[in-house]
Design a protein around this motif. Sequence first.
Motif, PDB file in Angstrom:
ATOM      1  N   THR A   1      -3.511  -1.464   2.571  1.00 25.89           N
ATOM      2  CA  THR A   1      -2.587  -2.653   2.808  1.00 25.89           C
ATOM      3  C   THR A   1      -2.830  -3.649   1.800  1.00 25.89           C
ATOM      4  O   THR A   1      -1.927  -4.071   1.183  1.00 25.89           O
ATOM      5  N   PHE A   2      -3.914  -4.293   1.858  1.00 23.64           N
ATOM      6  CA  PHE A   2      -4.136  -5.028   0.697  1.00 23.64           C
ATOM      7  C   PHE A   2      -5.134  -4.665  -0.363  1.00 23.64           C
ATOM      8  O   PHE A   2      -6.115  -3.911   0.246  1.00 23.64           O
TER       9      PHE A   2
ATOM     10  N   TYR B   1      -1.005   3.099  -5.124  1.00 22.78           N
ATOM     11  CA  TYR B   1      -0.274   1.789  -5.073  1.00 22.78           C
ATOM     12  C   TYR B   1       1.261   1.792  -4.979  1.00 22.78           C
ATOM     13  O   TYR B   1       1.999   0.946  -4.604  1.00 22.78           O
ATOM     14  N   HIS B   2       1.808   3.154  -5.274  1.00 26.81           N
ATOM     15  CA  HIS B   2       3.287   3.290  -5.408  1.00 26.81           C
ATOM     16  C   HIS B   2       3.576   4.371  -4.452  1.00 26.81           C
ATOM     17  O   HIS B   2       3.227   5.570  -4.490  1.00 26.81           O
TER      18      HIS B   2
ATOM     19  N   PRO C   1       4.354   0.801  -2.725  1.00 25.04           N
ATOM     20  CA  PRO C   1       3.585  -0.318  -1.992  1.00 25.04           C
ATOM     21  C   PRO C   1       3.323  -0.360  -0.488  1.00 25.04           C
ATOM     22  O   PRO C   1       4.511  -0.093   0.052  1.00 25.04           O
ATOM     23  N   TRP C   2       2.455  -0.669   0.184  1.00 23.81           N
ATOM     24  CA  TRP C   2       2.255  -0.599   1.687  1.00 23.81           C
ATOM     25  C   TRP C   2       3.057  -1.886   2.015  1.00 23.81           C
ATOM     26  O   TRP C   2       2.896  -3.083   1.352  1.00 23.81           O
ATOM     27  N   THR C   3       4.150  -1.676   3.110  1.00 17.27           N
ATOM     28  CA  THR C   3       4.629  -2.879   3.583  1.00 17.27           C
ATOM     29  C   THR C   3       4.504  -3.018   5.103  1.00 17.27           C
ATOM     30  O   THR C   3       4.199  -2.015   5.561  1.00 17.27           O
TER      31      THR C   3
ATOM     32  N   GLY D   1      12.294 -17.862   4.434  1.00 12.70           N
ATOM     33  CA  GLY D   1      10.779 -17.435   4.170  1.00 12.70           C
ATOM     34  C   GLY D   1      10.029 -17.934   5.338  1.00 12.70           C
ATOM     35  O   GLY D   1       8.936 -17.245   5.628  1.00 12.70           O
TER      36      GLY D   1
ATOM     37  N   PRO E   1       3.395 -10.635   7.543  1.00 17.58           N
ATOM     38  CA  PRO E   1       4.259  -9.835   7.101  1.00 17.58           C
ATOM     39  C   PRO E   1       4.340  -9.613   5.476  1.00 17.58           C
ATOM     40  O   PRO E   1       4.153 -10.642   4.693  1.00 17.58           O
ATOM     41  N   VAL E   2       4.412  -8.281   4.817  1.00 16.92           N
ATOM     42  CA  VAL E   2       4.613  -8.133   3.726  1.00 16.92           C
ATOM     43  C   VAL E   2       5.709  -7.326   3.240  1.00 16.92           C
ATOM     44  O   VAL E   2       5.892  -6.299   3.699  1.00 16.92           O
ATOM     45  N   SER E   3       6.505  -7.659   2.151  1.00 22.48           N
ATOM     46  CA  SER E   3       7.467  -6.927   2.014  1.00 22.48           C
ATOM     47  C   SER E   3       7.761  -7.078   0.409  1.00 22.48           C
ATOM     48  O   SER E   3       7.255  -8.106  -0.168  1.00 22.48           O
ATOM     49  N   THR E   4       8.484  -6.023  -0.161  1.00 22.74           N
ATOM     50  CA  THR E   4       8.758  -6.013  -1.703  1.00 22.74           C
ATOM     51  C   THR E   4       9.803  -7.202  -1.945  1.00 22.74           C
ATOM     52  O   THR E   4      10.103  -7.234  -3.160  1.00 22.74           O
TER      53      THR E   4
ATOM     54  N   MET F   1       9.503 -10.015  -1.283  1.00 22.01           N
ATOM     55  CA  MET F   1       8.876 -11.354  -1.837  1.00 22.01           C
ATOM     56  C   MET F   1       8.676 -11.613  -3.060  1.00 22.01           C
ATOM     57  O   MET F   1       8.468 -10.958  -3.932  1.00 22.01           O
TER      58      MET F   1
END
Lengths: 266, 165
Positions: free
Chosen positions: B51-52, B84-85, B87-89, B117, B160-163, B165
């Motif tokens: 995740t991170f 890492y690819h 990436p987790w979102t 945002g 929330p994590v998204s590509t 960003m």
Amino acid sequence: MPIDAKIKPPLTSLLYQLADDDFILAYRGSEWLGLAPHIEEDVAFSSISQDTMGHAAMFYQLLADLGEGNVDSLAHARKTSERRNAVLLELVNGPGHYLSSAQYDWAFAVVRNYFYAQAKKIRMDSLKNSSYQPLAEVALKVNMELYYHLLHWKTWFIQLMQAGGEARTRMEAAIGRVLADFEGVLNLGPLAKEMAEHGLIDKEDVLKQRWLFIMKPVFESVKLAVSEADLAMKTGNGRIGEHTADLDDALSTLSEVYNINPAASW
Amino acid sequence: MEQDQILLKNVLEALHNVKDPEIDTISIVDLGMVEQIKVEGQSVLIKLLPTFMGCPALDIIQKNVEGELRKAGIFEKIEVQFIYHPPWTSDRVTETGRIKLKEFGIAPPPKFISETGEWHVDCPFCGSAYTTMDNLFGPTACRSILYCKSCKNPFEAMKPVSTMM
């Protein structure tokens, strides 16, 4: 993955800079634990430092994949003269010691981290298009976490700048100190040209102009005049191995456990 | 082929037993961490998305995955890889995962991020939208701390994590 022999020197040079920058700033950030202005900041700053250390680990892993040695030794066993981080990032948080009478400078922490996070963001955006695919993939991952770091430091920066009084005075002093060495952060070292030629990252000057361009409206919003001429490299060029005694002290402290038993598992 | 399908099903079941070390209601499958399961004869390769990156739970998760698969007693060689690819979102968290997070008292990651945002999170205890953000950063890298003004409970939400960003 086999890579062109001509690409390897600029590529490893770039990776050492990226890894060492994050590594030492994450360490300086972790020294604030328990000393930040309030408990929410303690949580936030340690989280950011943990992320940043994670980014350093990814860059060291890319170096390990290229045959530069294992991740632990890359992080812990390299001498001061082999480090390629910008000098600004290794400087102590302030006078005193972490364990007793620390007189750390919060204004310096905010300015250093904000300016750095923005420069890192510009780098990651460029690296997302890197010709070296593993680096492009890491940049995308770093970028997602960096989003929150940048938001955090920008908020602190603007609020303290607008607070007036002692806050403003101390922030201005910190900005002077940070700018005096910020050229060192934007610098890509002796192989900068080759990095761009091989499409690893954009040209050094392009990245620098992007940083100035994106900072300009922020500076204007807090009535601060900064120009390109204010950027300097007063304390030395870390990209060629010039460093301060602050880095020696940091490395001997952070590598203490590793040096007792380098074979121990982490 | 059918044999392979059964094997894959067994592996997935085993992976459902591997919970997040800090949120014991949700499995790594429902967190969206499992990217690939590769079975070849007596060996299995599991590719996971952290995740991170700085997450200190990664080593524990790896050991737990190996442990669960060993328990299944099917494979001689078990390999776990973090990649890492892609990436987790946060939109990789499954519907079940979102319910499990709520059960634990953690609001699932907001699905929609507005153009500004900003994002909004409902209280996982009473469902109220009358919440405030106390700290974007929380006890772990993937969580934030919020407060519900309706039921007066502090709570955590998955960031929330998204590509994008």
